[in-house]
Design a protein around this motif. Structure first.
Motif: not given
Length: 306
Positions: A120-121, A157-158, A191-195
């Motif tokens: 993600a950078v 993050a991506v 993990a995606l849902e938590r974000e």
């Protein structure tokens, strides 16, 4: 018109592109998937590698009165490729022109597979993010990220970063994951849902990648990611398509893939003709004739309309 129920439900970015006078039933991918959940069909969103197939797909769907998706697959973060080979504006214009030429088109989704990035950078990530914004501006209604080549620590993050603009407009989002262990796939979705990223669809490796194991994987993953649905990449001509069998392992969508013919530029007419025949066969197998009418009824019922 038979698909009038879809018109007030079109996303804001679509209406900015088409204008209020348009009667094209372009759907949010989420609306399409949710509506088809009540029906026996499976949504087909084939990869469009040649614009000659756009008119063929549109005609086949209109003839059968079946819903459809168009997938633009961007395989590179190179700025020239993203502007010329994978131009969101050109892609959308081709679809709108074909729909207006055919008339009485079935409800459809415009989907993009965002270029793959590893973290993600960096410039590749920035190019992919800029591409998402261009697709939003062009009127796309479904957005997918492929996390299969992403560093494990960067997957969430991506996805969260690239899909944020689509999520802000409440558009459909999908994530493609590798095989891995069933528990790992479920953990990634959690993990995606938590974000703040709840995928409408998790695209798993299909029969073209895992053979018979793909069917077992889908059955094992499905109950762990509810209400998120499951999808596969279109496995191509080597796998017979049967909507009932696909739904039995909770597959709701086939996207991308290389099923449709891609001939030389000089053979655009032949490409269109072959694509029409292929599209007719696939739509019959996955959705069936008049399924767009059934979808319209299902959407109307969900809105409390008669």
């Amino acid at each position: 018109m038979p698909y009038e129920v879809f018109l007030p439900l079109r996303p804001t970015n679509v209406m900015h592109q088409l204008g209020t006078a348009s009667t094209l039933p372009i759907c949010n991918g989420r609306l399409m998937l949710d509506g088809l959940l009540q029906l026996p069909g499976v949504l087909w969103m084939p990869r469009v590698s040649h614009l000659a197939v756009v008119l063929a797909l549109t005609r086949a769907a209109a003839h059968l009165k079946a819903p459809l998706g168009f997938s633009l697959v961007a395989e590179s973060t190179d700025s020239v490729d993203l502007k010329r080979v994978h131009s969101p504006g050109g892609f959308m214009r081709a679809i709108v022109d074909a729909a207006e030429e055919v008339g009485q088109v079935s409800p459809f989704v415009v989907h993009v597979e965002v270029p793959r990035v590893e973290r993600a950078v960096g410039p590749d990530y920035e190019a992919a993010g800029s591409y998402v914004n261009r697709c939003l501006e062009a009127g796309f209604t479904s957005f997918g990220v492929d996390l299969t080549t992403c560093e494990p620590s960067e997957c969430v993050a991506v996805a969260a970063g690239l899909l944020a603009p689509a999520l802000d407009l409440d558009l459909c989002v999908t994530v493609r994951l590798g095989a891995g262990k069933v528990a790992d796939v479920a953990a990634t979705v959690q993990a995606l849902e938590r974000e703040g990223v709840r995928p409408d669809l998790v695209v798993l490796p299909g029969p073209d990648e895992l053979g018979e194991e793909a069917w077992r994987l889908a059955v094992q993953v499905a109950p762990l990611v509810v209400p998120t649905g499951l999808g596969w990449r279109d496995p191509g001509r080597g796998v017979d398509l049967d909507a009932e069998k696909l739904r039995s392992v909770f597959i709701r969508c086939l996207s991308g893939g290389t099923r449709l013919p891609v001939l030389a530029e000089a053979d655009a007419v032949k490409t269109e003709a072959l694509a029409y025949m292929d599209a007719t066969d696939v739509l019959q197998a996955l959705c069936g004739r008049d399924s767009a009418f059934m979808l319209a009824d299902a959407v109307a019922r969900s809105m409390g309309q008669s």
